[in-house]
Motif scaffolding. Structure first.
Motif, mmCIF file in Angstrom:
data_model
loop_
_atom_site.group_PDB
_atom_site.id
_atom_site.type_symbol
_atom_site.label_atom_id
_atom_site.label_comp_id
_atom_site.label_asym_id
_atom_site.label_seq_id
_atom_site.Cartn_x
_atom_site.Cartn_y
_atom_site.Cartn_z
ATOM 1 N N PHE B 131 0.870 -0.969 0.075
ATOM 2 C CA PHE B 131 -0.043 0.142 -0.003
ATOM 3 C C PHE B 131 0.826 1.210 -0.098
ATOM 4 C CE2 PHE B 131 -2.515 3.541 2.157
ATOM 5 C CZ PHE B 131 -3.815 3.086 0.971
ATOM 6 N N VAL B 132 1.739 1.336 0.866
ATOM 7 C CA VAL B 132 2.772 2.482 0.833
ATOM 8 C C VAL B 132 3.451 2.697 -0.497
ATOM 9 C CG1 VAL B 132 4.746 3.372 2.134
ATOM 10 C CG2 VAL B 132 3.014 2.461 3.203
ATOM 11 N N ILE B 133 4.012 1.660 -0.994
ATOM 12 C CA ILE B 133 4.550 1.758 -2.254
ATOM 13 C C ILE B 133 3.721 2.052 -3.321
ATOM 14 C CG2 ILE B 133 5.968 0.286 -4.268
ATOM 15 C CD1 ILE B 133 7.102 -1.168 -2.024
ATOM 16 N N GLY B 134 2.434 1.553 -3.282
ATOM 17 C CA GLY B 134 1.268 1.926 -4.414
ATOM 18 C C GLY B 134 1.036 3.306 -4.283
ATOM 19 N N LEU B 135 0.865 3.785 -2.961
ATOM 20 C CA LEU B 135 0.412 5.022 -2.748
ATOM 21 C C LEU B 135 1.426 6.179 -3.031
ATOM 22 C CD1 LEU B 135 -1.869 7.020 -1.283
ATOM 23 C CD2 LEU B 135 -0.177 6.861 0.652
ATOM 24 N N THR B 136 2.791 5.926 -2.753
ATOM 25 C CA THR B 136 3.700 6.639 -3.256
ATOM 26 C C THR B 136 4.118 6.969 -4.822
ATOM 27 O OG1 THR B 136 4.977 5.796 -1.159
ATOM 28 C CG2 THR B 136 6.130 7.293 -2.766
ATOM 29 N N LEU B 137 3.809 5.580 -5.459
ATOM 30 C CA LEU B 137 4.053 5.733 -6.952
ATOM 31 C C LEU B 137 2.835 6.558 -7.388
ATOM 32 C CD1 LEU B 137 5.353 2.206 -7.679
ATOM 33 C CD2 LEU B 137 6.578 4.358 -8.104
ATOM 34 N N ALA B 138 1.707 6.410 -7.098
ATOM 35 C CA ALA B 138 0.366 7.063 -7.476
ATOM 36 C C ALA B 138 0.630 8.492 -7.380
ATOM 37 C CB ALA B 138 -0.839 6.472 -6.708
ATOM 38 N N ILE B 139 1.268 9.053 -6.168
ATOM 39 C CA ILE B 139 1.143 10.476 -5.927
ATOM 40 C C ILE B 139 2.373 10.976 -7.107
ATOM 41 C CG2 ILE B 139 2.272 11.914 -4.327
ATOM 42 C CD1 ILE B 139 0.818 10.346 -2.333
ATOM 43 N N MET B 140 3.423 10.044 -7.300
ATOM 44 C CA MET B 140 4.536 10.632 -8.091
ATOM 45 C C MET B 140 3.937 10.544 -9.469
ATOM 46 S SD MET B 140 7.663 8.432 -6.399
ATOM 47 C CE MET B 140 8.872 8.425 -7.952
ATOM 48 N N LEU B 141 2.989 9.583 -10.035
ATOM 49 C CA LEU B 141 2.709 9.360 -11.205
ATOM 50 C C LEU B 141 1.557 10.527 -11.434
ATOM 51 C CD1 LEU B 141 2.674 5.773 -12.110
ATOM 52 C CD2 LEU B 141 4.203 7.538 -12.982
ATOM 53 N N ASN B 142 1.087 11.117 -10.354
ATOM 54 C CA ASN B 142 -0.351 11.916 -10.654
ATOM 55 C C ASN B 142 0.315 13.412 -10.909
ATOM 56 O OD1 ASN B 142 -3.074 12.569 -10.684
ATOM 57 N ND2 ASN B 142 -2.905 13.508 -8.495
ATOM 58 N N ARG B 143 1.508 13.459 -10.800
ATOM 59 C CA ARG B 143 2.286 14.748 -11.193
ATOM 60 C C ARG B 143 2.479 14.904 -12.752
ATOM 61 N NH1 ARG B 143 6.752 15.836 -6.730
ATOM 62 N NH2 ARG B 143 5.116 15.687 -5.048
ATOM 63 N N LYS B 144 2.592 16.158 -13.466
ATOM 64 C CA LYS B 144 2.912 16.050 -14.901
ATOM 65 C C LYS B 144 4.261 15.868 -15.027
ATOM 66 C CE LYS B 144 -0.857 18.386 -16.470
ATOM 67 N NZ LYS B 144 -1.848 17.423 -15.880
ATOM 68 N N VAL B 145 4.804 14.591 -15.290
ATOM 69 C CA VAL B 145 6.153 14.174 -15.524
ATOM 70 C C VAL B 145 6.202 13.801 -17.215
ATOM 71 C CG1 VAL B 145 7.955 12.651 -14.667
ATOM 72 C CG2 VAL B 145 5.579 12.744 -13.467
ATOM 73 N N ARG B 146 7.363 14.049 -17.545
ATOM 74 C CA ARG B 146 7.612 13.564 -19.134
ATOM 75 C C ARG B 146 7.480 12.017 -19.134
ATOM 76 N NH1 ARG B 146 11.833 15.541 -22.732
ATOM 77 N NH2 ARG B 146 13.068 15.552 -20.984
ATOM 78 N N GLY B 147 6.905 11.399 -20.148
ATOM 79 C CA GLY B 147 6.680 10.165 -20.457
ATOM 80 C C GLY B 147 5.824 9.502 -19.208
ATOM 81 N N ARG B 148 4.966 10.293 -18.809
ATOM 82 C CA ARG B 148 4.217 9.594 -17.513
ATOM 83 C C ARG B 148 3.358 8.269 -18.118
ATOM 84 N NH1 ARG B 148 -0.463 12.933 -14.315
ATOM 85 N NH2 ARG B 148 -1.338 13.001 -16.469
ATOM 86 N N SER B 149 2.892 8.349 -19.227
ATOM 87 C CA SER B 149 2.208 7.093 -19.499
ATOM 88 C C SER B 149 3.154 6.119 -19.688
ATOM 89 C CB SER B 149 1.628 7.343 -20.869
ATOM 90 O OG SER B 149 2.133 7.873 -21.869
ATOM 91 N N VAL B 150 4.239 6.126 -20.064
ATOM 92 C CA VAL B 150 5.501 4.984 -20.202
ATOM 93 C C VAL B 150 5.633 4.570 -18.905
ATOM 94 C CG1 VAL B 150 7.838 4.468 -21.054
ATOM 95 C CG2 VAL B 150 6.459 6.094 -22.221
ATOM 96 N N TYR B 151 5.781 5.424 -18.109
ATOM 97 C CA TYR B 151 5.947 4.735 -16.407
ATOM 98 C C TYR B 151 4.855 3.996 -16.248
ATOM 99 C CZ TYR B 151 9.782 7.848 -16.149
ATOM 100 O OH TYR B 151 11.140 8.614 -16.189
ATOM 101 N N ARG B 152 3.834 4.492 -16.318
ATOM 102 C CA ARG B 152 2.328 3.934 -15.942
ATOM 103 C C ARG B 152 2.072 2.489 -16.517
ATOM 104 N NH1 ARG B 152 -2.681 8.167 -16.039
ATOM 105 N NH2 ARG B 152 -1.771 9.562 -14.843
ATOM 106 N N THR B 153 2.362 2.481 -17.814
ATOM 107 C CA THR B 153 2.450 1.161 -18.354
ATOM 108 C C THR B 153 3.362 -0.059 -17.604
ATOM 109 O OG1 THR B 153 1.978 2.442 -20.234
ATOM 110 C CG2 THR B 153 2.045 -0.048 -20.579
#
Lengths: 432, 340
Positions: B131-153
């Motif tokens: 849960f902690v890892i998932g939450l942290t990653l979700a918060i990081m990915l919720n920002r506008k980062v370049r290549g966000r969709s790649v990270y998500r996939t």
């Protein structure tokens, strides 16, 4: 959604309770299948489904070739070859046999399965049928494992026992002239190998209880005594055997792992990382095929398992052909078993796979008798330690492997491991 | 599924005077409540019928069968057999009352409590860490980062691969002689570990693998939750001078509560019964250090002479534990004002 949560809890836990749901097909027909003592083999027809548990890569192609020969000889019988991975095969067989749905007609039954399956009424008695041809020709030890309450329920396919496999070149490099005959010698040799070559002496398979048996027999112990219905695994000899195995690992004479034991042992031995392993003839096909340290096949030495303080012995194993009692093609199945267990086929299998035949006449054939592994294993098999051929034989390994791995990983002392195994046996078997 | 049966009576009676054309014609006398409900909502019942029937067959029947078996001494020997077309051996097991349960819970050599202890430890650590890892990653990915969709996939991949495939891969990776992990550690000059052979290490390893399998689910669910939090809340908080931590603590977390409570409940149930990871990675070993309640029940049911009665009792106990957990968890959430 509120209701959905309790429901999903139910569903999640359900997989477990489903595991226990038995069959409930309940049509009861009376009438017996035609038994085929006086059937003319040439006129037999039908389809035979054979579940083979041999190694799908190394062994199965040879079996398929033999089946092709069978079909050429008996064109009226169609053989449906199915390779079932050995792990889990017993459950699959029992599930299929208990309902009769998509059940195989013939199975390759591990020696310990035969009495269990026979006690569950799943196997057809084969005395006096086509299947049991020239019964006197079979070796007495493999035959003993096909009997249950006086009847024959299987025909021996291959027999085996265990031996010490060693890397001759590594022994020579370390200045060792011959294979160790006792466990003390094995430890001394391992120390010398370590000193001279830096490699580990032996790989002890740590994830399979079958590999403990030669140590147990070496101390004069056994798992149980079926005659007096006594559990013997935790008697002083048993405890000593557990200590011996633990000591091999602790002293650095042997490496082990409690997961992936087979693959680790084989790759370690084949690549020349360890000089010895205890194994059976079923490993020959892999070792001989597998390059590395054994590109030259003559590098493989095979010796009797090292003796402990109370004797020397390796377990008798092997496989048999058994026919399903509910088969719709009993005569065809019996004919198939007869062919597969014939001297001719056994000789082919031995020459191609290195497995050990179960017929005296095959050992007498010059081109079989000259094979090194056969020469060695023939003696070993005659002296192999008989296992208790009881229906409960299959229940003995699960508690043993738990305690064996617990001991090797340092979780339990040898004394605790032996005692816990004995307690589990007493509970499961109801013996003293 | 809000088929409201409680209010059907007054409505129906009121409508009794002039029967609407589409309703079924009623005979004299006050109709029964059930009949009214059926009459009024027949279409709803028809629509749910397939689901009800499928669930009854797939869930209800095995459940009842399992409950029944758990009170018997059924095993390979005495259960019913149909051997071919000719030989039928009827079941001969007998009722033993609750003795399977008392043996499991209070028997002399029972390993139930030890396994329950490890199962709880395993569940809590797996769910907490993933849960902690998932939450942290979700918060990081919720920002506008370049290549966000790649990270998500990429991050969802562990979830997309069937659990048994990735567990097998992990078994190779963690192999202590030939595994990639120890080779890599060695190459970096770091100490290697006996990942799957040491009792404590094996427990850590199985938790690691399960976390790897489980965090994408948390991440995806929480990411969805994050994107539904209105941006105005953060703007307002910024106006009030809240720092990033205060915003997280006072806006993000409370807003995520409905999602995260569901996620935690589901992960807990899945992890509690996570069969493939344990079975394929360590098979419960070394010893029975990593044996969960489910894999222990499997061992009873499917090794040697199979004990159907005893293993059903294990199954029912596991079910009870999870039901109690789900009910308590739901209660405590409702007290906090959650409605779901």
């Amino acid at each position: 959604m509120r209701r959905g949560i309790a429901a999903s809890a139910l569903v999640a836990a359900l997989a477990v309770s489903m595991a226990a749901c038995g069959s409930s097909g309940s049509t009861s027909n009376n009438g017996a299948p035609a038994a085929g003592a006086s059937v003319d083999p040439a006129k037999v027809s039908g389809t035979v489904t054979w579940w083979d548990t041999s190694d799908a890569k190394a062994e199965a192609p040879t079996y398929q070739k033999v089946i092709a020969d069978f079909q050429a000889k008996y064109p009226n019988v169609k053989v449906n070859y199915v390779n079932v991975p050995f792990d889990g095969a017993q459950n699959k067989i029992k599930n299929a046999f208990s309902t009769g749905t998509d059940a195989p007609d013939v199975i390759r039954s591990e020696v310990a399965w035969t009495p269990e399956l026979a006690s569950l009424h799943y196997l057809a008695p084969l005395d006096g049928t086509l299947a049991l041809d020239k019964a006197d020709d079979f070796l007495p030890n493999p035959v003993a494992a096909t009997k249950y309450e006086g009847k024959t329920y299987a025909v021996p396919q291959v027999t085996d026992t265990m031996a010490l496999f060693y890397n001759k070149k590594m022994f020579a490099d370390a200045g060792i002239a011959k294979a160790p005959a006792t466990i003390d010698e094995l430890k001394a040799d391992a120390a010398q190998i370590k000193a001279k070559t830096g490699k580990t002496g032996m790989y002890l398979r740590g994830d399979d209880a079958y590999w403990t048996l030669s140590f147990l027999y070496g101390e004069g112990g056994d798992l149980v005594d079926a005659g007096s219905k006594t559990v013997t695994v935790d008697n002083p000899a048993g405890v000593k055997a557990f200590k011996t195995m633990k000591d091999l690992v602790d002293s650095g004479a042997a490496k082990t792992s409690v997961t992936d034991g087979w693959a680790n042992m084989m790759s370690s031995f084949q690549s020349g990382d360890t000089a010895m392993m205890i194994n059976g003839p079923w490993a020959l096909a892999t070792v001989n095929k597998g390059g590395d340290a054994f590109a030259d096949k003559a590098n493989l030495g095979i010796a009797v398992v090292p003796a402990g303080s109370g004797g020397q012995g390796a377990p008798q194993g092997g496989h048999s052909y058994a026919v399903y009692a509910g088969s719709k093609n009993v005569p065809a199945s019996e004919l198939f078993v007869q062919y597969m267990a014939s001297a001719e086929v056994q000789a082919t299998l031995t020459k191609e796979l290195g497995v050990l035949p179960t017929r005296k006449s095959v050992y007498a054939q010059p081109d079989v008798a000259s094979i090194d592994s056969v020469k060695f294993f023939k003696d070993a098999v005659d002296k192999a330690h008989q296992r208790p051929w009881i229906p409960e034989g299959g229940t003995l390994f699960a508690p043993l492997v738990t305690e064996y791995t617990a001991m090797l990983s340092g979780k339990e002392t040898p004394e605790q491991a032996a005692k816990n195994t004995g307690d589990a046996y007493r509970k499961n078997l109801g013996w003293k | 599924m809000a088929v409201d049966t409680t209010t059907s009576q007054p409505t129906a009676t009121a409508a009794g005077g002039d029967t609407p054309a589409r309703g079924p014609r009623r005979t004299a006398g006050t109709p029964g409540r059930l009949r009214l409900a059926l009459g009024k909502h027949w279409y709803a019942w028809t629509l749910v019928a397939p689901v009800v029937i499928v669930i009854a067959v797939l869930v209800g029947y095995p459940l009842v069968q399992g409950l029944y078996l758990s009170t018997t001494d059924a095993n390979d020997k005495n259960s019913e057999k149909q051997i071919g077309d000719f030989l039928h051996i009827p079941a001969s097991y007998k009722n033993v009352g609750l003795s399977n349960y008392t043996d499991i819970l209070f028997g002399a050599h029972t390993n139930f409590w030890a396994r329950l202890g490890w199962t709880v430890t395993w569940t809590v650590s797996c769910v907490a860490v993933s849960f902690v890892i998932g939450l942290t990653l979700a918060i990081m990915l919720n920002r506008k980062v370049r290549g966000r969709s790649v990270y998500r996939t990429l991050l969802i991949l562990p979830w997309a691969v069937p659990a048994f495939v990735s567990t097998f891969s992990w078994r190779f990776i963690m192999n202590n002689d030939r595994g990639f992990l120890n080779h890599a550690l060695q190459a970096l000059g770091l100490p290697t570990f006996d990942w799957l052979n040491d009792p404590t290490m094996a427990q850590i390893s199985v938790v690691m693998v399960n976390v790897w399998l489980a965090f994408p689910f948390v991440m995806v669910a929480v990411l969805g939750g994050l994107q539904s939090i209105p941006g105005e809340l953060y703007e307002a908080a910024e106006m009030d001078g809240a720092n990033a931590w205060q915003q997280f603590w006072n806006i993000t977390l409370p807003a995520l509560r409905p999602i995260s409570s569901t996620v935690i409940l589901l992960s807990t149930i899945w992890t509690f019964n996570m069969f493939p990871v344990i079975f394929l990675l360590t098979n419960g070993g070394p010893g029975d250090e990593t044996q969960l309640l489910v894999t222990a029940a499997y061992q009873k049911a499917f090794t040697g002479l199979r004990q159907f009665g005893e293993s059903s009792a294990w199954g029912v106990l596991i079910l009870l534990i999870l039901v109690v957990f789900a009910v308590v968890y739901r209660r405590s959430l409702r007290k906090q004002g959650e409605v779901w």
